[in-house]
Design a protein around this motif. Structure first.
Motif, mmCIF file in Angstrom:
data_model
loop_
_atom_site.group_PDB
_atom_site.id
_atom_site.type_symbol
_atom_site.label_atom_id
_atom_site.label_comp_id
_atom_site.label_asym_id
_atom_site.label_seq_id
_atom_site.Cartn_x
_atom_site.Cartn_y
_atom_site.Cartn_z
ATOM 1 N N VAL A 216 0.834 -1.202 0.000
ATOM 2 C CA VAL A 216 0.000 0.000 0.000
ATOM 3 C C VAL A 216 0.872 1.256 0.000
ATOM 4 O O VAL A 216 0.438 2.325 0.404
ATOM 5 N N GLN A 232 -9.778 6.996 -1.868
ATOM 6 C CA GLN A 232 -9.692 5.544 -1.753
ATOM 7 C C GLN A 232 -8.263 5.095 -1.455
ATOM 8 O O GLN A 232 -8.036 4.189 -0.649
ATOM 9 N N ARG A 233 -7.322 5.766 -2.099
ATOM 10 C CA ARG A 233 -5.922 5.440 -1.854
ATOM 11 C C ARG A 233 -5.560 5.681 -0.390
ATOM 12 O O ARG A 233 -4.930 4.838 0.260
ATOM 13 N N GLN A 235 -7.555 5.742 2.137
ATOM 14 C CA GLN A 235 -8.265 4.766 2.960
ATOM 15 C C GLN A 235 -7.493 3.454 3.027
ATOM 16 O O GLN A 235 -7.313 2.871 4.110
ATOM 17 N N LEU A 236 -7.028 2.974 1.870
ATOM 18 C CA LEU A 236 -6.297 1.711 1.833
ATOM 19 C C LEU A 236 -4.952 1.822 2.551
ATOM 20 O O LEU A 236 -4.526 0.888 3.236
ATOM 21 N N GLY A 240 -4.796 -0.738 5.308
ATOM 22 C CA GLY A 240 -4.352 -1.916 4.574
ATOM 23 C C GLY A 240 -2.909 -2.287 4.836
ATOM 24 O O GLY A 240 -2.084 -1.459 5.225
ATOM 25 N N ASP A 243 -2.064 -6.467 -0.831
ATOM 26 C CA ASP A 243 -3.118 -7.114 -1.610
ATOM 27 C C ASP A 243 -2.603 -8.377 -2.272
ATOM 28 O O ASP A 243 -1.406 -8.521 -2.556
ATOM 29 N N PHE A 248 -7.539 -6.244 -1.119
ATOM 30 C CA PHE A 248 -6.720 -5.648 -0.063
ATOM 31 C C PHE A 248 -7.105 -6.182 1.321
ATOM 32 O O PHE A 248 -8.288 -6.334 1.641
ATOM 33 N N ASP A 250 -5.874 -6.301 5.740
ATOM 34 C CA ASP A 250 -5.168 -5.600 6.808
ATOM 35 C C ASP A 250 -4.104 -6.505 7.422
ATOM 36 O O ASP A 250 -3.832 -7.601 6.901
ATOM 37 N N CYS A 256 -10.002 -5.369 4.029
ATOM 38 C CA CYS A 256 -10.068 -4.087 4.737
ATOM 39 C C CYS A 256 -11.038 -3.091 4.112
ATOM 40 O O CYS A 256 -11.281 -2.034 4.687
ATOM 41 N N SER A 257 -11.593 -3.415 2.945
ATOM 42 C CA SER A 257 -12.638 -2.572 2.363
ATOM 43 C C SER A 257 -13.584 -3.460 1.576
ATOM 44 O O SER A 257 -13.276 -3.884 0.459
#
Length: 316
Positions: A216, A232-233, A235-236, A240, A243, A248, A250, A256-257
């Protein structure tokens, strides 16, 4: 008198040994420094070894690789962990080494009738380039996630699939879609296509899955491909760890989403746990967090990595 001679010889041999082994002096330099002949220096060094003044150990990095693999297997509940040697703890060097090791593992273990599910990215492409031809019967190669990009950044998706197919004397089955759709409704509609359903189902049936992990970090491939907006980036990156197949997770290995996961096309991470061989190919300082999270989530039962990464994974 004899004791004094022996003591002098011991002191001289130890001095010669210090200069030779610790200070990298040549035998001729030592001879000049000590005021003796070069053959005498050679005899003094031999005397020092024979009397235990010098102990020589050789640290062979290859010798401990099997032990590291066993330790990883025990810690993370794996079938197998193959640890390769890298001369440097540097991502590009390690990527080359683990790719070669993974190619060798596949050459040893792929058999007639195997269905091999693959992902894409620079590590997978490096692996594919290392594969040698192994003519087999009934092998199938299938993409586990969509390989169409929104940008000019190369994913090597088609190239990787073609090289795998070439190596095992077959043809590749492509998933000709973006890996993440903008809207879940559109993704669901596309997945209703019979051809797409067959490819996804073949991925589920694959008894071998070969994949790497993404990170990430700012320069992560999926971020550079234009799938996410800035929100969104962030958030990850906030929750996160990495992936697999563009899904993705955690640090506990949990998605995680759910919203992003629902828009992602390809194999579900839970399905990787059911594979006969679920092979994670990854290494390097930047990927340690993602690898650890993937192993915590039990998405791989076989790990191929390097000794630096192995030591880091075992450290906590």
């Amino acid at each position: 008198m004899t004791d004094k001679i022996d003591l002098d010889k011991q002191r001289l041999s130890i001095e010669a040994a210090r200069l030779y082994y610790l200070s990298d002096y040549s035998q001729q330099d030592i001879a000049t420094r000590l005021g003796v002949s070069r053959p005498t220096v050679s005899r003094l060094l031999q005397y020092a070894k024979e009397n235990g003044f010098v102990r020589i150990t050789i640290a062979d990095p290859l010798e401990d690789l099997d032990a590291l693999g066993i330790a990883l297997t025990q810690k993370f509940g794996l079938q197998t962990a193959r640890v390769c040697y890298s001369p440097q703890n540097e991502y590009r060097e390690i990527r080359t080494r683990v790719a070669t090791a993974a190619a060798e593992y596949l050459e040893e273990n792929v058999q007639d009738g195997d269905i091999i599910g693959i992902t894409w990215g620079t590590t997978m492409y490096a692996l594919a380039l290392e594969l040698r031809h192994k003519p087999l019967r009934g092998v199938e190669i299938v993409q586990l996630k969509g390989g169409v990009s929104h940008s000019q950044v190369p994913t090597y998706a088609a190239e990787t699939a073609n090289l795998f197919a070439e190596a095992f004397g077959t043809v590749a089955r492509y998933l000709p879609l973006p890996v993440i759709f903008d809207r879940i409704e559109l993704k669901k509609m596309v997945e209703e296509d019979r051809h797409i359903q067959r490819i996804i189902e073949l991925g589920r049936q694959a008894n071998i899955a070969v994949f790497t992990v993404g990170t990430v970090e700012e320069d992560a491939l999926l971020f550079r491909l234009g799938y996410f907006d800035e929100q969104q980036r962030q958030q990850l990156q906030a929750v996160g760890a990495g992936d697999i197949c563009s899904r993705f997770f955690d640090d506990r290995g949990q998605i995680c989403s759910e919203e992003i996961n629902d828009r992602t096309v390809g194999i579900d991470l839970s399905e990787l746990r059911r594979k006969e061989r679920s092979i994670l190919v990854a290494g390097g300082p930047r990927k340690i967090r993602a690898i650890r999270a993937a192993l915590t989530g039990r998405y791989a039962n076989i790990l191929i990595t390097d000794q630096f990464t192995a030591l880091s994974l075992l450290a906590d």
